[in-house]
Design a protein around this motif. Structure first.
Motif, PDB file in Angstrom:
ATOM      1  N   ASP A  21     -30.021 107.681 107.728  1.00  0.00           N
ATOM      2  CA  ASP A  21     -29.603 109.064 107.990  1.00  0.00           C
ATOM      3  C   ASP A  21     -30.079 110.005 106.883  1.00  0.00           C
ATOM      4  O   ASP A  21     -30.490 111.134 107.163  1.00  0.00           O
ATOM      5  CB  ASP A  21     -28.078 109.137 108.128  1.00  0.00           C
ATOM      6  CG  ASP A  21     -27.574 108.461 109.394  1.00  0.00           C
ATOM      7  OD1 ASP A  21     -28.350 108.357 110.373  1.00  0.00           O
ATOM      8  OD2 ASP A  21     -26.399 108.043 109.402  1.00  0.00           O
ATOM      9  N   ALA A  66     -19.797 105.498 100.016  1.00  0.00           N
ATOM     10  CA  ALA A  66     -20.202 105.835 101.377  1.00  0.00           C
ATOM     11  C   ALA A  66     -19.703 107.224 101.756  1.00  0.00           C
ATOM     12  O   ALA A  66     -20.403 107.969 102.463  1.00  0.00           O
ATOM     13  CB  ALA A  66     -19.688 104.797 102.369  1.00  0.00           C
ATOM     14  N   ASN A  72     -22.055 110.215 103.034  1.00  0.00           N
ATOM     15  CA  ASN A  72     -21.810 110.894 104.313  1.00  0.00           C
ATOM     16  C   ASN A  72     -21.654 112.401 104.118  1.00  0.00           C
ATOM     17  O   ASN A  72     -22.134 113.189 104.930  1.00  0.00           O
ATOM     18  CB  ASN A  72     -20.584 110.302 105.003  1.00  0.00           C
ATOM     19  CG  ASN A  72     -20.869 108.945 105.607  1.00  0.00           C
ATOM     20  OD1 ASN A  72     -21.990 108.653 106.013  1.00  0.00           O
ATOM     21  ND2 ASN A  72     -19.864 108.094 105.634  1.00  0.00           N
ATOM     22  N   GLU A 102     -26.241 104.148 105.681  1.00  0.00           N
ATOM     23  CA  GLU A 102     -26.478 105.586 105.564  1.00  0.00           C
ATOM     24  C   GLU A 102     -27.904 105.929 105.111  1.00  0.00           C
ATOM     25  O   GLU A 102     -28.336 107.073 105.235  1.00  0.00           O
ATOM     26  CB  GLU A 102     -25.492 106.227 104.566  1.00  0.00           C
ATOM     27  CG  GLU A 102     -24.048 106.171 104.988  1.00  0.00           C
ATOM     28  CD  GLU A 102     -23.374 104.875 104.551  1.00  0.00           C
ATOM     29  OE1 GLU A 102     -22.200 104.694 104.916  1.00  0.00           O
ATOM     30  OE2 GLU A 102     -24.002 104.045 103.889  1.00  0.00           O
ATOM     31  N   ILE A 128     -25.082 113.782 103.681  1.00  0.00           N
ATOM     32  CA  ILE A 128     -25.791 113.852 104.969  1.00  0.00           C
ATOM     33  C   ILE A 128     -25.349 115.089 105.746  1.00  0.00           C
ATOM     34  O   ILE A 128     -26.177 115.818 106.306  1.00  0.00           O
ATOM     35  CB  ILE A 128     -25.569 112.560 105.789  1.00  0.00           C
ATOM     36  CG1 ILE A 128     -26.273 111.387 105.102  1.00  0.00           C
ATOM     37  CG2 ILE A 128     -26.065 112.728 107.225  1.00  0.00           C
ATOM     38  CD1 ILE A 128     -25.867 110.024 105.621  1.00  0.00           C
TER      39      ILE A 128
END
Length: 166
Positions: free
Chosen positions: A97, A2, A6, A94, A9
């Motif tokens: 996103d 994760a 992130n 996620e 992103i």
């Protein structure tokens, strides 16, 4: 995993922000080209070079993130694309996103391509106008008609005004 997603992103959103800046710069460039303001055009090009340099750094970081994500997923890194990544992480929070960042990038890049193509055409037209003006000026100064082939080489015309046989 994760944490890597992130980080990706954040990377994609930063790239998208740079694309938006390049779009605005392209719009400014269009106006400057129309006004034939060479000095301002040079400034805009300098700023664009800085933005492109930043996108290249972010792109390199994105490739590193893809490689790390591929390792975690036990997939070959050359096969990882945003679309495939979304498929792999579809059940994770996620995923949406990443999808939004991908779609935004796709939209922005299409718009940037359109603006760049428009500016390219404007620049070509400006160069053609300049070449035409130079040809007219040369012909006026020499007192004889002046013609150039498509490579800019002078075509001798002699003393005739029209180069046609009757």
């Amino acid at each position: 995993m994760a944490g890597l997603i992130n980080e990706l992103i954040v990377n994609l959103n930063e790239m998208n922000d740079l694309y938006e800046q390049l779009i605005e710069s392209g719009k400014e460039k269009r106006e400057v080209i129309i006004k034939n303001n060479i000095e301002e055009l040079q400034k805009i090009n300098g700023n664009e070079n800085i933005l492109v340099g930043k996108t290249l750094k972010l792109d390199k970081k994105r490739e590193e993130l893809f490689s790390d994500i591929a390792f975690v997923l036990n997939k070959p890194s050359e096969n990882i694309t945003l679309t495939k990544l979304i498929e792999y992480i579809d059940k994770q929070a996620e995923a949406e996103d990443v999808r939004k960042a991908r779609d935004r990038a796709s939209h922005l890049l299409a718009k940037l391509k359109e603006i760049n193509e428009s500016n390219r055409i404007l620049i070509e037209e400006a160069l053609n106008q300049t070449e035409f003006s130079m040809n007219v000026l040369r012909g006026t100064l020499s007192g004889k008609p002046y013609y150039c082939d498509t490579h800019g080489n002078e075509i001798p015309t002699g003393d005739r005004f029209f180069d046609i046989k009757q």
